[in-house]
Design a protein around this motif. Structure first.
Motif, PDB file in Angstrom:
ATOM      1  N   GLU A   1       0.783  -1.239   0.000  1.00  0.00           N
ATOM      2  CA  GLU A   1       0.000   0.000   0.000  1.00  0.00           C
ATOM      3  C   GLU A   1       0.815   1.290   0.000  1.00  0.00           C
ATOM      4  O   GLU A   1       0.290   2.340  -0.336  1.00  0.00           O
ATOM      5  CB  GLU A   1      -0.911   0.023   1.239  1.00  0.00           C
ATOM      6  N   PHE A   2       2.071   1.229   0.423  1.00  0.00           N
ATOM      7  CA  PHE A   2       2.788   2.481   0.692  1.00  0.00           C
ATOM      8  C   PHE A   2       4.004   2.658  -0.207  1.00  0.00           C
ATOM      9  O   PHE A   2       4.616   1.677  -0.645  1.00  0.00           O
ATOM     10  CB  PHE A   2       3.203   2.521   2.165  1.00  0.00           C
ATOM     11  N   THR A   3       4.328   3.908  -0.454  1.00  0.00           N
ATOM     12  CA  THR A   3       5.469   4.219  -1.319  1.00  0.00           C
ATOM     13  C   THR A   3       6.560   4.994  -0.577  1.00  0.00           C
ATOM     14  O   THR A   3       7.496   5.491  -1.195  1.00  0.00           O
ATOM     15  CB  THR A   3       5.003   5.036  -2.535  1.00  0.00           C
ATOM     16  N   GLY A   4       6.410   5.118   0.723  1.00  0.00           N
ATOM     17  CA  GLY A   4       7.436   5.809   1.496  1.00  0.00           C
ATOM     18  C   GLY A   4       7.492   5.253   2.905  1.00  0.00           C
ATOM     19  O   GLY A   4       6.524   4.648   3.384  1.00  0.00           O
ATOM     20  N   LEU A   5       8.644   5.440   3.548  1.00  0.00           N
ATOM     21  CA  LEU A   5       8.879   4.864   4.883  1.00  0.00           C
ATOM     22  C   LEU A   5       9.535   5.907   5.790  1.00  0.00           C
ATOM     23  O   LEU A   5      10.484   6.576   5.388  1.00  0.00           O
ATOM     24  CB  LEU A   5       9.797   3.636   4.739  1.00  0.00           C
ATOM     25  N   THR A   6       9.003   6.025   6.992  1.00  0.00           N
ATOM     26  CA  THR A   6       9.691   6.769   8.052  1.00  0.00           C
ATOM     27  C   THR A   6       9.995   5.782   9.171  1.00  0.00           C
ATOM     28  O   THR A   6       9.079   5.121   9.668  1.00  0.00           O
ATOM     29  CB  THR A   6       8.794   7.886   8.634  1.00  0.00           C
ATOM     30  N   PRO A   7      11.263   5.639   9.566  1.00  0.00           N
ATOM     31  CA  PRO A   7      11.541   4.788  10.728  1.00  0.00           C
ATOM     32  C   PRO A   7      10.857   5.374  11.960  1.00  0.00           C
ATOM     33  O   PRO A   7      11.027   6.563  12.260  1.00  0.00           O
ATOM     34  CB  PRO A   7      13.069   4.850  10.855  1.00  0.00           C
ATOM     35  N   GLU A   8      10.067   4.556  12.655  1.00  0.00           N
ATOM     36  CA  GLU A   8       9.266   5.101  13.756  1.00  0.00           C
ATOM     37  C   GLU A   8      10.150   5.544  14.922  1.00  0.00           C
ATOM     38  O   GLU A   8       9.874   6.557  15.573  1.00  0.00           O
ATOM     39  CB  GLU A   8       8.238   4.076  14.225  1.00  0.00           C
ATOM     40  N   ASN A   9      11.189   4.799  15.216  1.00  0.00           N
ATOM     41  CA  ASN A   9      12.084   5.142  16.335  1.00  0.00           C
ATOM     42  C   ASN A   9      13.569   4.964  16.020  1.00  0.00           C
ATOM     43  O   ASN A   9      14.409   5.420  16.778  1.00  0.00           O
ATOM     44  CB  ASN A   9      11.755   4.251  17.547  1.00  0.00           C
ATOM     45  N   GLU A  10      13.885   4.303  14.934  1.00  0.00           N
ATOM     46  CA  GLU A  10      15.226   3.770  14.716  1.00  0.00           C
ATOM     47  C   GLU A  10      16.284   4.802  14.382  1.00  0.00           C
ATOM     48  O   GLU A  10      17.483   4.498  14.415  1.00  0.00           O
ATOM     49  CB  GLU A  10      15.168   2.702  13.612  1.00  0.00           C
ATOM     50  N   MET A  11      15.869   6.025  14.022  1.00  0.00           N
ATOM     51  CA  MET A  11      16.871   7.063  13.723  1.00  0.00           C
ATOM     52  C   MET A  11      16.959   8.110  14.833  1.00  0.00           C
ATOM     53  O   MET A  11      17.628   9.126  14.670  1.00  0.00           O
ATOM     54  CB  MET A  11      16.555   7.748  12.390  1.00  0.00           C
ATOM     55  N   LYS A  12      16.264   7.855  15.934  1.00  0.00           N
ATOM     56  CA  LYS A  12      16.284   8.835  17.029  1.00  0.00           C
ATOM     57  C   LYS A  12      17.607   8.745  17.787  1.00  0.00           C
ATOM     58  O   LYS A  12      18.303   7.723  17.768  1.00  0.00           O
ATOM     59  CB  LYS A  12      15.077   8.609  17.940  1.00  0.00           C
ATOM     60  N   TRP A  13      17.931   9.820  18.478  1.00  0.00           N
ATOM     61  CA  TRP A  13      19.257   9.976  19.083  1.00  0.00           C
ATOM     62  C   TRP A  13      19.586   8.849  20.053  1.00  0.00           C
ATOM     63  O   TRP A  13      20.706   8.326  20.068  1.00  0.00           O
ATOM     64  CB  TRP A  13      19.319  11.349  19.781  1.00  0.00           C
ATOM     65  N   ASP A  14      18.607   8.430  20.856  1.00  0.00           N
ATOM     66  CA  ASP A  14      18.920   7.384  21.855  1.00  0.00           C
ATOM     67  C   ASP A  14      19.297   6.064  21.195  1.00  0.00           C
ATOM     68  O   ASP A  14      20.028   5.259  21.789  1.00  0.00           O
ATOM     69  CB  ASP A  14      17.764   7.192  22.861  1.00  0.00           C
ATOM     70  N   THR A  15      18.814   5.877  19.967  1.00  0.00           N
ATOM     71  CA  THR A  15      19.178   4.651  19.239  1.00  0.00           C
ATOM     72  C   THR A  15      20.461   4.834  18.437  1.00  0.00           C
ATOM     73  O   THR A  15      21.318   3.941  18.422  1.00  0.00           O
ATOM     74  CB  THR A  15      18.039   4.245  18.287  1.00  0.00           C
ATOM     75  N   THR A  16      20.595   5.972  17.771  1.00  0.00           N
ATOM     76  CA  THR A  16      21.716   6.120  16.839  1.00  0.00           C
ATOM     77  C   THR A  16      23.035   6.509  17.501  1.00  0.00           C
ATOM     78  O   THR A  16      24.100   6.212  16.968  1.00  0.00           O
ATOM     79  CB  THR A  16      21.397   7.171  15.748  1.00  0.00           C
ATOM     80  N   GLU A  17      22.966   7.200  18.660  1.00  0.00           N
ATOM     81  CA  GLU A  17      24.219   7.550  19.352  1.00  0.00           C
ATOM     82  C   GLU A  17      24.017   7.360  20.858  1.00  0.00           C
ATOM     83  O   GLU A  17      23.981   8.316  21.631  1.00  0.00           O
ATOM     84  CB  GLU A  17      24.648   9.000  19.038  1.00  0.00           C
ATOM     85  N   PRO A  18      23.872   6.099  21.264  1.00  0.00           N
ATOM     86  CA  PRO A  18      23.518   5.822  22.657  1.00  0.00           C
ATOM     87  C   PRO A  18      24.605   6.245  23.645  1.00  0.00           C
ATOM     88  O   PRO A  18      24.299   6.575  24.780  1.00  0.00           O
ATOM     89  CB  PRO A  18      23.309   4.304  22.677  1.00  0.00           C
ATOM     90  N   SER A  19      25.867   6.223  23.206  1.00  0.00           N
ATOM     91  CA  SER A  19      26.897   6.859  24.031  1.00  0.00           C
ATOM     92  C   SER A  19      27.717   7.758  23.124  1.00  0.00           C
ATOM     93  O   SER A  19      27.762   7.550  21.893  1.00  0.00           O
ATOM     94  CB  SER A  19      27.754   5.827  24.773  1.00  0.00           C
ATOM     95  N   ARG A  20      28.313   8.741  23.704  1.00  0.00           N
ATOM     96  CA  ARG A  20      28.909   9.813  22.899  1.00  0.00           C
ATOM     97  C   ARG A  20      29.955   9.257  21.924  1.00  0.00           C
ATOM     98  O   ARG A  20      30.898   8.572  22.325  1.00  0.00           O
ATOM     99  CB  ARG A  20      29.533  10.870  23.818  1.00  0.00           C
ATOM    100  N   GLY A  21      29.744   9.553  20.665  1.00  0.00           N
ATOM    101  CA  GLY A  21      30.713   9.149  19.642  1.00  0.00           C
ATOM    102  C   GLY A  21      30.560   7.711  19.172  1.00  0.00           C
ATOM    103  O   GLY A  21      31.272   7.279  18.268  1.00  0.00           O
ATOM    104  N   THR A  22      29.635   6.969  19.765  1.00  0.00           N
ATOM    105  CA  THR A  22      29.406   5.575  19.338  1.00  0.00           C
ATOM    106  C   THR A  22      28.070   5.509  18.602  1.00  0.00           C
ATOM    107  O   THR A  22      27.014   5.764  19.204  1.00  0.00           O
ATOM    108  CB  THR A  22      29.369   4.631  20.554  1.00  0.00           C
ATOM    109  N   PHE A  23      28.151   5.199  17.325  1.00  0.00           N
ATOM    110  CA  PHE A  23      26.932   5.220  16.515  1.00  0.00           C
ATOM    111  C   PHE A  23      26.427   3.806  16.238  1.00  0.00           C
ATOM    112  O   PHE A  23      27.210   2.866  16.106  1.00  0.00           O
ATOM    113  CB  PHE A  23      27.190   5.968  15.198  1.00  0.00           C
TER     114      PHE A  23
END
Ligand code: XIL
Length: 479
Positions: A72-94
């Motif tokens: 049904e859909f032609t576009g995607l937004t990650p619901e939580n996966e690109m948020k800061w707590d996920t992408t850089e949980p500790s400073r400098g670690t992605f």
């Protein structure tokens, strides 16, 4: 959790008996009418728009979830996966594993991707809250944006660079506002542009869906950025709405932003209501979705609509607004809701007969279950549209005889590795192997010389062969 379970159980009790349709082994969905207008995404594409959904990586392994999304859909937004707590949980670690998975899924299905989100006071990694100086926080924010936006550079259509920075007509007193001051937003946009020059950069917020103090403050910021050459390309309107409360000036509000020189996007659309949902509210919700979609289509620069989830089963609403839910286009059983039909129609798509409702209120006719009428010749055309893990079909059954058939059962064998996940205009059981497709109550008659069409969606494991033989009410058909 208990409350949620209770609520979901009540909702399921209210609609489940209808949607499960008793003997049906697969969910019955509303039928697509033709290839161009059969899905939300294809109808939106015909209008030059993207119709997207927020997707959670944790659910993509569920066949019905991903098949519904992919269809049904032609576009995607990650619901939580690109948020800061996920992408850089500790400073400098992605950490990009979950987001990468969603991005590659979207890319392999030629879907647009919305990055969400680089700077937000919520779902922020805890270490950020321990920063005490503006200089340090600005450095951390720039490094975060650079790290994340560089990683996804070239793959993102729109980035929500800054999310929810206003509180009414003033700046929200987030840690960014308090330590860095007003300039943090423009610094974020500049860092994002440097890291990914191809993404369009957006400001995104909620309760901005009509002309009000908050939307006006944001519009003023956009105008100021434009005047000073700060890169901003778009504004996202989350549109977490309450049933019956689409602002009357929704379109006019979008238009005034477009007039200021930015694209506008509906980014997190849902329309919540008390659960269990009443029929009346589901109809009002359908009208609400229609209004939002029509408003977007009426504004040339409104380029995309994203609903905040694929199915009511996993919507964020019941967890955030206790007692509320049923906010999306597919119900907890992935049945199309009235809002699905109004959305498809507003997009210019065609909803054919059976569309209903909270539920297909029709169940398979019993007339073909005992002694099916004889068939004086039949022909089957079986069209398939396959991708790497699934396919949809369009099956037409023609009655070559000189008398009408009242009640039909088409039997065929699905090649190995294929499994039905959803069907329209027929019920199909079992889901694999030797299956039978039975008419619904509304399409049991095949006139002399006439035909009926049904379709289904299935998964496959690499084998996209078609069935080799079909029998209609026990008589072999040509194919
Ligand atoms: C929500 C997600 O849907 C939930 O899964 C999560 O627990 C909290 O965040 N505005 C936003 C989104 O910009 O990121 C939020 O998403 C919903 C409100």
């Amino acid at each position: 959790m208990d409350n949620h379970r209770t609520r979901r159980a009540a909702l399921a009790a209210a609609i489940g008996t209808l949607t499960m349709a008793g003997v049906a082994a697969v969910i019955v969905a509303a039928p697509p009418s033709n290839a161009a207008t059969a899905t939300l995404g294809s109808a939106a594409a015909a209008k030059g728009r993207v119709f997207a959904a927020a997707v959670a990586n944790g659910h993509v392994g569920e066949a019905q979830y991903i098949n519904t999304f992919d269809t049904e859909f032609t576009g995607l937004t990650p619901e939580n996966e690109m948020k800061w707590d996920t992408t850089e949980p500790s400073r400098g670690t992605f950490n990009f594993a979950a987001a990468d998975n969603l991005v590659s899924h979207a890319q392999s299905h030629s879907m647009k991707i919305r990055g969400h989100t680089l700077v937000w006071h919520s779902q922020l990694a805890p270490w950020v809250n321990n920063i005490t100086s503006g200089t340090d926080l600005l450095a951390a924010m720039r490094a975060h944006i650079t790290g994340v936006a560089t990683h996804f550079a070239g793959k993102i259509q729109y980035w929500d660079v800054v999310n929810e920075a206003f509180d009414g007509g003033s700046r929200r007193q987030s840690i960014f506002q308090q330590l860095i001051g007003d300039s943090y937003i423009e610094e974020a946009f500049k860092a994002a542009r440097a890291a990914d020059p191809t993404a369009k950069l957006c400001y995104n917020d909620y309760s901005t869906d009509g002309v009000n103090a908050k939307s006006t403050a944001i519009l003023n910021m956009v105008k100021d950025f434009k005047a000073r050459g700060i890169p901003i390309d778009c504004v996202g309107f989350q549109s977490h709405l309450i049933v019956g409360q689409v602002p009357g000036d929704y379109q006019a509000n979008l238009q005034r932003f477009a007039d200021a020189g930015v694209d506008v996007n509906i980014t997190e659309l849902d329309v919540r209501m008390p659960t269990p949902a009443s029929q009346a509210n589901l109809q009002t919700q359908a009208d609400d979705y229609r209004k939002v979609v029509s408003a977007c289509l009426a504004v040339t620069r409104c380029t995309s609509i994203t609903v905040w989830g694929v199915t009511d089963k996993y919507s964020w609403v019941p967890n955030t607004f206790p007692g509320q839910g049923a906010a999306l286009l597919f119900d907890e059983n992935y049945a199309k809701k009235p809002a699905y039909n109004s959305t498809l129609t507003a997009l210019g798509g065609v909803v054919t007969s059976a569309s209903p409702s909270v539920s297909p209120s029709v169940s398979p006719s019993a007339s073909n279950s005992t002694s099916p009428p004889p068939v004086g010749g039949c022909a089957v055309t079986y069209d398939m549209n396959a991708w790497n893990t699934g396919f949809t079909t369009s099956v037409t059954v023609k009655n070559n005889g000189s008398t009408a058939i009242n009640g039909w059962t088409l039997a065929f064998t699905l090649p190995s590795g294929q499994a039905v996940t959803g069907a329209w205009n027929a019920t199909i059981a079992p889901s694999s192997g030797a299956v039978t497709a039975r008419n619904m109550s509304y399409n049991g008659t095949i006139a002399a010389g006439g035909s009926q069409n049904f379709g289904f969606q299935a998964t496959h494991n690499g084998n996209t062969a078609k069935p080799t033989a079909f029998t209609l009410n026990g008589s072999p058909c040509s194919s």
